[in-house]
Design an enzyme around this catalytic site. Structure first.
Site, PDB file in Angstrom:
ATOM      1  N   HIS A   1      -8.140  -5.055  -0.709  1.00  0.00           N
ATOM      2  CA  HIS A   1      -6.833  -4.437  -0.529  1.00  0.00           C
ATOM      3  C   HIS A   1      -5.908  -5.293   0.334  1.00  0.00           C
ATOM      4  O   HIS A   1      -6.223  -5.575   1.491  1.00  0.00           O
ATOM      5  CB  HIS A   1      -7.027  -3.063   0.105  1.00  0.00           C
TER       6      HIS A   1
ATOM      7  N   SER B   1       0.823  -1.197   0.000  1.00  0.00           N
ATOM      8  CA  SER B   1       0.000   0.000   0.000  1.00  0.00           C
ATOM      9  C   SER B   1       0.864   1.257   0.000  1.00  0.00           C
ATOM     10  O   SER B   1       1.700   1.451  -0.868  1.00  0.00           O
ATOM     11  CB  SER B   1      -0.964  -0.050   1.195  1.00  0.00           C
TER      12      SER B   1
ATOM     13  N   ASP C   1     -10.430  -4.116  -4.692  1.00  0.00           N
ATOM     14  CA  ASP C   1      -9.839  -3.110  -3.803  1.00  0.00           C
ATOM     15  C   ASP C   1     -10.827  -1.963  -3.569  1.00  0.00           C
ATOM     16  O   ASP C   1     -11.263  -1.306  -4.513  1.00  0.00           O
ATOM     17  CB  ASP C   1      -8.545  -2.563  -4.416  1.00  0.00           C
TER      18      ASP C   1
END
Length: 334
Positions: A275, A100, A219
């Protein structure tokens, strides 16, 4: 003339051969609200080491979770730069695995770090490379929506840019002039400023042997999810998503993404899950081959290929809400 004893010869062979057979070490850069000591990141790093045979190190920035939110990304990248330069284990080169927000720090190290050891492969899991149109918040509750709205209203102010890490890559399509003028990190990282384009950043980025860009099909944290591939919205609108190969960053090759892709060094990979939710099968198929000396076919055994790895830890909705409202209360006097 006396011959050297057999044991001495064996030791000499061991010294010569063993270092050359080691895998390139790697570092892990975690995402926002996380820290290296958390079980998810620790387990993730250990599994990558076990499966690849390479030594892995999670690099912490400050105290971890708090600094991931409130230390500007340029400062975070500088701290990682200083740490990797001091690590003898990385002196001959290393790989980066980013999670991320950690991917932007990793790219900052690649592009900005002067005199650091070379980065061989960069494996990006869910990185907001082209920015995100929403602060990574706590969900879709009314409280989160209010906080998100309040932050966006001041996101390009000098104070927020200096005290809230995600402000460095929040790219609002309906306010591109303010983004280019006031956002302190991503415009520089992506060489978006015509009068400040730096060929050194491009040169360093194109020195990568492989760039692995992993996007998560479901996501809901990155807006849009295609930012993990450098895709994004057109200036002035929130639709449609422009594919990476059609963005100006790519066609004008501001950072060398086009050059890397045309050289066959970019892997655009889409995996199931939200995610950072990635299965063991996908980790072994798409991540391990770029960390191990052995071929990808050698990485298929060892665990149940259909099982899944626990999602790399992310802060709970309460943790995110608590952090953000503390910030708003203490610094914006709300």
């Amino acid at each position: 003339m006396a011959h050297p004893p057999p044991l001495f010869i064996l030791i000499l062979i061991f010294i010569i051969i063993i270092p050359s057979s080691k895998s390139t070490p790697f570092i892990v850069l975690h995402g926002i609200g996380d820290q290296c000591s958390n079980r998810g990141v620790k387990h993730f790093t250990e599994e990558l080491s076990e499966w690849s045979g390479a030594n892995g190190y999670c690099i912490e920035i400050g105290d971890g979770a708090w600094d991931s939110w409130f230390t500007p990304l340029q400062d975070q990248a500088e701290e990682v730069c200083n740490k990797v330069k001091q690590m003898k284990e990385l002196s001959r080169g290393y790989n980066i695995v980013g999670l991320s927000q950690g991917n932007l720090i990793g790219r900052g190290v690649i592009e900005f770090c002067q005199g650091g050891p070379p980065v061989r492969n960069f494996i990006s899991l869910g990185g907001p490379h082209a920015g995100t149109a929403s602060v990574p918040m706590c969900g879709s509750s009314i409280m989160c929506i209010i906080a998100d709205t309040l932050i966006k209203s001041e996101i390009y102010s000098d104070y927020i840019q200096a005290h809230l890490a995600p402000s460095g890559y929040l790219k609002l399509p309906n306010n591109i002039p303010a983004y280019l003028e006031k956002c302190r990190f991503l415009p520089r990282l992506n060489n978006e400023l015509p009068e400040e384009r730096n060929s050194t950043y491009k040169e360093r980025f194109t020195s990568l042997q492989n760039l692995v860009l992993i996007m998560f099909e479901h996501d809901s944290v990155l807006i849009p999810k295609e930012t993990a591939w450098f895709g994004y919205y057109p200036d002035g609108a929130f639709s449609p998503v422009v594919p990476p190969e059609q963005t100006q960053l790519y066609t004008e090759d501001w950072i060398g993404l086009k050059a890397l892709n045309e050289a066959g060094k970019v892997k655009f990979i889409s995996v199931e899950g939200n995610h950072l939710g990635i299965s063991q099968r996908d980790m072994k198929k798409y991540v391990i081959p770029y960390l191990a000396c052995k071929s990808s076919s050698d990485t298929e055994g060892g665990v149940d290929q259909g099982s899944s790895v626990p999602k790399v830890w992310e802060p709970s909705p309460f943790d995110r809400l608590f952090s953000m409202f503390n910030f708003l209360r203490e610094h914006l006097r709300l």
